[in-house]
Motif scaffolding. Structure first.
Motif, PDB file in Angstrom:
ATOM      1  N   ILE A  23       0.843  -1.196   0.000  1.00 52.71           N
ATOM      2  CA  ILE A  23       0.000   0.000   0.000  1.00 52.71           C
ATOM      3  C   ILE A  23       0.878   1.245   0.000  1.00 52.71           C
ATOM      4  O   ILE A  23       1.757   1.402   0.856  1.00 52.71           O
ATOM      5  N   ASP A  24       0.673   2.115  -0.981  1.00 48.70           N
ATOM      6  CA  ASP A  24       1.394   3.387  -1.004  1.00 48.70           C
ATOM      7  C   ASP A  24       0.823   4.367   0.012  1.00 48.70           C
ATOM      8  O   ASP A  24       1.558   5.091   0.677  1.00 48.70           O
ATOM      9  N   ARG A  25      -0.512   4.378   0.104  1.00 45.24           N
ATOM     10  CA  ARG A  25      -1.145   5.242   1.102  1.00 45.24           C
ATOM     11  C   ARG A  25      -2.589   4.831   1.318  1.00 45.24           C
ATOM     12  O   ARG A  25      -3.219   4.236   0.432  1.00 45.24           O
ATOM     13  N   VAL A  26      -3.068   5.143   2.498  1.00 43.74           N
ATOM     14  CA  VAL A  26      -4.482   4.963   2.806  1.00 43.74           C
ATOM     15  C   VAL A  26      -5.183   6.264   2.429  1.00 43.74           C
ATOM     16  O   VAL A  26      -4.957   7.311   3.040  1.00 43.74           O
ATOM     17  N   VAL A  27      -6.005   6.206   1.393  1.00 42.39           N
ATOM     18  CA  VAL A  27      -6.634   7.420   0.869  1.00 42.39           C
ATOM     19  C   VAL A  27      -7.751   7.882   1.795  1.00 42.39           C
ATOM     20  O   VAL A  27      -7.839   9.060   2.159  1.00 42.39           O
ATOM     21  N   GLU A  28      -8.607   6.947   2.193  1.00 40.43           N
ATOM     22  CA  GLU A  28      -9.716   7.291   3.105  1.00 40.43           C
ATOM     23  C   GLU A  28     -10.258   6.022   3.743  1.00 40.43           C
ATOM     24  O   GLU A  28     -10.306   4.964   3.106  1.00 40.43           O
ATOM     25  N   SER A  29     -10.652   6.141   5.009  1.00 41.74           N
ATOM     26  CA  SER A  29     -11.324   5.053   5.721  1.00 41.74           C
ATOM     27  C   SER A  29     -12.601   5.606   6.330  1.00 41.74           C
ATOM     28  O   SER A  29     -12.587   6.657   6.984  1.00 41.74           O
ATOM     29  N   LEU A  30     -13.694   4.898   6.087  1.00 36.76           N
ATOM     30  CA  LEU A  30     -15.003   5.349   6.542  1.00 36.76           C
ATOM     31  C   LEU A  30     -15.739   4.203   7.220  1.00 36.76           C
ATOM     32  O   LEU A  30     -15.441   3.027   6.993  1.00 36.76           O
ATOM     33  N   GLN A  31     -16.723   4.562   8.017  1.00 34.14           N
ATOM     34  CA  GLN A  31     -17.601   3.572   8.620  1.00 34.14           C
ATOM     35  C   GLN A  31     -19.037   3.948   8.292  1.00 34.14           C
ATOM     36  O   GLN A  31     -19.539   4.991   8.722  1.00 34.14           O
ATOM     37  N   SER A  32     -19.703   3.112   7.492  1.00 35.43           N
ATOM     38  CA  SER A  32     -21.113   3.349   7.188  1.00 35.43           C
ATOM     39  C   SER A  32     -21.971   2.691   8.257  1.00 35.43           C
ATOM     40  O   SER A  32     -21.456   2.136   9.237  1.00 35.43           O
ATOM     41  N   ASP A  33     -23.258   2.717   8.065  1.00 35.38           N
ATOM     42  CA  ASP A  33     -24.156   2.036   8.998  1.00 35.38           C
ATOM     43  C   ASP A  33     -24.025   0.522   8.902  1.00 35.38           C
ATOM     44  O   ASP A  33     -24.517  -0.198   9.775  1.00 35.38           O
ATOM     45  N   GLU A  41      -4.317   3.074  -1.980  1.00 41.48           N
ATOM     46  CA  GLU A  41      -3.568   3.369  -3.201  1.00 41.48           C
ATOM     47  C   GLU A  41      -2.388   2.405  -3.313  1.00 41.48           C
ATOM     48  O   GLU A  41      -1.634   2.209  -2.359  1.00 41.48           O
ATOM     49  N   THR A  42      -2.236   1.790  -4.504  1.00 44.36           N
ATOM     50  CA  THR A  42      -1.133   0.856  -4.744  1.00 44.36           C
ATOM     51  C   THR A  42      -0.489   1.165  -6.091  1.00 44.36           C
ATOM     52  O   THR A  42      -1.093   1.817  -6.943  1.00 44.36           O
ATOM     53  N   LYS A  43       0.729   0.672  -6.284  1.00 45.13           N
ATOM     54  CA  LYS A  43       1.391   0.861  -7.576  1.00 45.13           C
ATOM     55  C   LYS A  43       0.900  -0.140  -8.609  1.00 45.13           C
ATOM     56  O   LYS A  43       0.651   0.189  -9.766  1.00 45.13           O
ATOM     57  N   ASP A  44       0.763  -1.399  -8.211  1.00 45.60           N
ATOM     58  CA  ASP A  44       0.425  -2.442  -9.182  1.00 45.60           C
ATOM     59  C   ASP A  44      -1.029  -2.403  -9.630  1.00 45.60           C
ATOM     60  O   ASP A  44      -1.327  -2.684 -10.794  1.00 45.60           O
ATOM     61  N   PHE A  45      -1.942  -2.049  -8.728  1.00 47.38           N
ATOM     62  CA  PHE A  45      -3.370  -2.145  -9.048  1.00 47.38           C
ATOM     63  C   PHE A  45      -4.101  -0.807  -8.983  1.00 47.38           C
ATOM     64  O   PHE A  45      -5.308  -0.765  -9.177  1.00 47.38           O
ATOM     65  N   GLY A  46      -3.389   0.282  -8.727  1.00 46.35           N
ATOM     66  CA  GLY A  46      -4.068   1.565  -8.598  1.00 46.35           C
ATOM     67  C   GLY A  46      -4.861   1.617  -7.304  1.00 46.35           C
ATOM     68  O   GLY A  46      -4.478   1.029  -6.293  1.00 46.35           O
ATOM     69  N   ARG A  47      -5.978   2.307  -7.339  1.00 45.54           N
ATOM     70  CA  ARG A  47      -6.819   2.395  -6.141  1.00 45.54           C
ATOM     71  C   ARG A  47      -7.602   1.106  -5.928  1.00 45.54           C
ATOM     72  O   ARG A  47      -8.065   0.478  -6.886  1.00 45.54           O
ATOM     73  N   LEU A  48      -7.762   0.758  -4.649  1.00 44.33           N
ATOM     74  CA  LEU A  48      -8.528  -0.416  -4.266  1.00 44.33           C
ATOM     75  C   LEU A  48      -9.750   0.015  -3.466  1.00 44.33           C
ATOM     76  O   LEU A  48      -9.669   0.933  -2.650  1.00 44.33           O
ATOM     77  N   LEU A  49     -10.865  -0.668  -3.692  1.00 44.67           N
ATOM     78  CA  LEU A  49     -12.063  -0.504  -2.877  1.00 44.67           C
ATOM     79  C   LEU A  49     -12.180  -1.734  -1.984  1.00 44.67           C
ATOM     80  O   LEU A  49     -12.315  -2.856  -2.476  1.00 44.67           O
ATOM     81  N   VAL A  50     -12.113  -1.513  -0.664  1.00 48.75           N
ATOM     82  CA  VAL A  50     -12.157  -2.609   0.297  1.00 48.75           C
ATOM     83  C   VAL A  50     -13.377  -2.421   1.198  1.00 48.75           C
ATOM     84  O   VAL A  50     -13.534  -1.366   1.829  1.00 48.75           O
ATOM     85  N   LEU A  51     -14.249  -3.425   1.228  1.00 44.10           N
ATOM     86  CA  LEU A  51     -15.448  -3.394   2.061  1.00 44.10           C
ATOM     87  C   LEU A  51     -15.350  -4.480   3.116  1.00 44.10           C
ATOM     88  O   LEU A  51     -15.069  -5.631   2.805  1.00 44.10           O
ATOM     89  N   TYR A  52     -15.585  -4.102   4.370  1.00 41.83           N
ATOM     90  CA  TYR A  52     -15.506  -4.999   5.534  1.00 41.83           C
ATOM     91  C   TYR A  52     -14.287  -5.917   5.470  1.00 41.83           C
ATOM     92  O   TYR A  52     -14.321  -7.077   5.838  1.00 41.83           O
ATOM     93  N   GLY A  53     -13.154  -5.350   4.994  1.00 42.53           N
ATOM     94  CA  GLY A  53     -11.909  -6.105   4.928  1.00 42.53           C
ATOM     95  C   GLY A  53     -11.744  -6.988   3.721  1.00 42.53           C
ATOM     96  O   GLY A  53     -10.765  -7.731   3.624  1.00 42.53           O
ATOM     97  N   SER A  54     -12.670  -6.925   2.761  1.00 38.65           N
ATOM     98  CA  SER A  54     -12.590  -7.738   1.554  1.00 38.65           C
ATOM     99  C   SER A  54     -12.433  -6.833   0.331  1.00 38.65           C
ATOM    100  O   SER A  54     -13.159  -5.841   0.182  1.00 38.65           O
ATOM    101  N   LEU A  55     -11.509  -7.187  -0.530  1.00 38.61           N
ATOM    102  CA  LEU A  55     -11.229  -6.400  -1.723  1.00 38.61           C
ATOM    103  C   LEU A  55     -12.327  -6.599  -2.760  1.00 38.61           C
ATOM    104  O   LEU A  55     -12.627  -7.716  -3.160  1.00 38.61           O
ATOM    105  N   MET A  56     -12.924  -5.503  -3.186  1.00 35.93           N
ATOM    106  CA  MET A  56     -14.053  -5.549  -4.111  1.00 35.93           C
ATOM    107  C   MET A  56     -13.689  -5.147  -5.535  1.00 35.93           C
ATOM    108  O   MET A  56     -14.138  -5.760  -6.501  1.00 35.93           O
ATOM    109  N   ALA A  57     -12.903  -4.085  -5.663  1.00 38.78           N
ATOM    110  CA  ALA A  57     -12.605  -3.560  -7.003  1.00 38.78           C
ATOM    111  C   ALA A  57     -11.263  -2.853  -6.978  1.00 38.78           C
ATOM    112  O   ALA A  57     -10.787  -2.419  -5.919  1.00 38.78           O
TER     113      ALA A  57
END
Length: 282
Positions: A23-33, A41-57
């Protein structure tokens, strides 16, 4: 100067093996309901979307999942006017569906509105479909939407999380029967059905439940580099149509859709399964 930043994201299968990326950097961390949402942010895969600890996109996952869960059924059904997505909060599937001019309306039922908002902010190329006048976003529990609604669809996609915890009942026969009843007489369901390498017990259960409801059930797969084993499967379930015999190659050639993974050759080849997967159904 020595690089001191040494932060990694890992998603492990039963704590034994899995996917790891620096991970190059943590762009944002949020907590929804409903869940924690992380943008990394990563070099190999660009930005990652992680939900409840699981990689989605990810920026560089070739959009394989979204294209395969949508274009396969849409190019099989001869006249897909109404489509429904259960889940799909990053809007990637919605955007792919609305590339089809035949689709007059696509309903996306997502329980967590914040996932859509975060995706619009950080993955705008995935969410263009949300601004299409044919798109209808409903923020509601997917099971409730299926059980309590009465209108019917030509194609339904179950873009669901893994079959654990509360989501497990969405992979059971009673729920699939309710989905069947929301389809038109020639309707098609496609459901994500986990990794046939890592999740073999779940895969067997999912397909046994689907085959108890639908007369025609076929597995197809894709390469998805950010998912466990990088080998992912989908269940094509139909009341009438065959995914290869009824594939509309002429429509694909005519529309000339811009894709990164799906094409006519992939459509048919995806249904060719290795022997270890075929053994799951014997």
């Amino acid at each position: 100067m020595t690089e001191l930043w040494n932060v990694w994201y890992s998603e492990l299968h039963e704590g034994l093996s899995g996917f790891t990326v620096k991970i190059d950097r943590v762009v944002e961390s949020l907590q929804s309901d409903f869940q924690r949402i992380d943008i990394l942010e990563t070099k190999d895969f660009g930005r990652l979307l992680v939900l409840y600890g699981s990689l989605m996109a990810a920026d560089r996952d070739n959009n394989a999942y979204n294209e395969m869960i949508t274009h396969v059924p849409l190019f099989t059904h001869p006249n897909p006017k109404r489509a429904l997505i259960i889940g799909g909060g990053d809007c990637g599937a919605l955007t792919e569906i609305l590339k089809h001019p035949e689709v007059q309306e696509c309903v996306m039922c997502e329980i967590d509105k914040m996932v859509v908002e975060v995706s619009k902010k950080y993955f705008p190329y995935l969410t263009t479909g949300a601004d299409d006048p044919r798109a209808k976003l409903v923020f509601q529990d997917g099971k409730e939407y299926i059980v309590n609604g009465k209108d019917k669809f030509d194609v339904i996609m179950l873009d669901l999380s893994d079959p654990v915890g509360p989501a497990e009942e969405l992979f059971q026969e009673p729920f699939y029967r309710n989905v069947y009843n929301r389809l038109n007489d020639d309707g098609i369901l496609v459901a994500q059905s986990e990794s046939p390498f890592f999740n073999q017990r779940s895969v067997k259960g999912i397909y046994a439940n689907l085959k108890a409801v639908f007369p025609s059930v076929h597995m197809y797969t894709c390469f998805m580099p950010i998912y466990p084993s990088a080998y992912w499967s989908f269940a094509f379930c139909s009341k009438k149509y065959h995914p290869i015999k009824d594939f509309d190659r002429a429509r694909w050639d005519r529309l000339k859709l811009k894709t990164r993974y799906y094409n006519a050759d992939i459509h048919t080849a995806a249904f060719a399964l290795p022997e270890f997967v075929k053994e799951l159904f014997r």
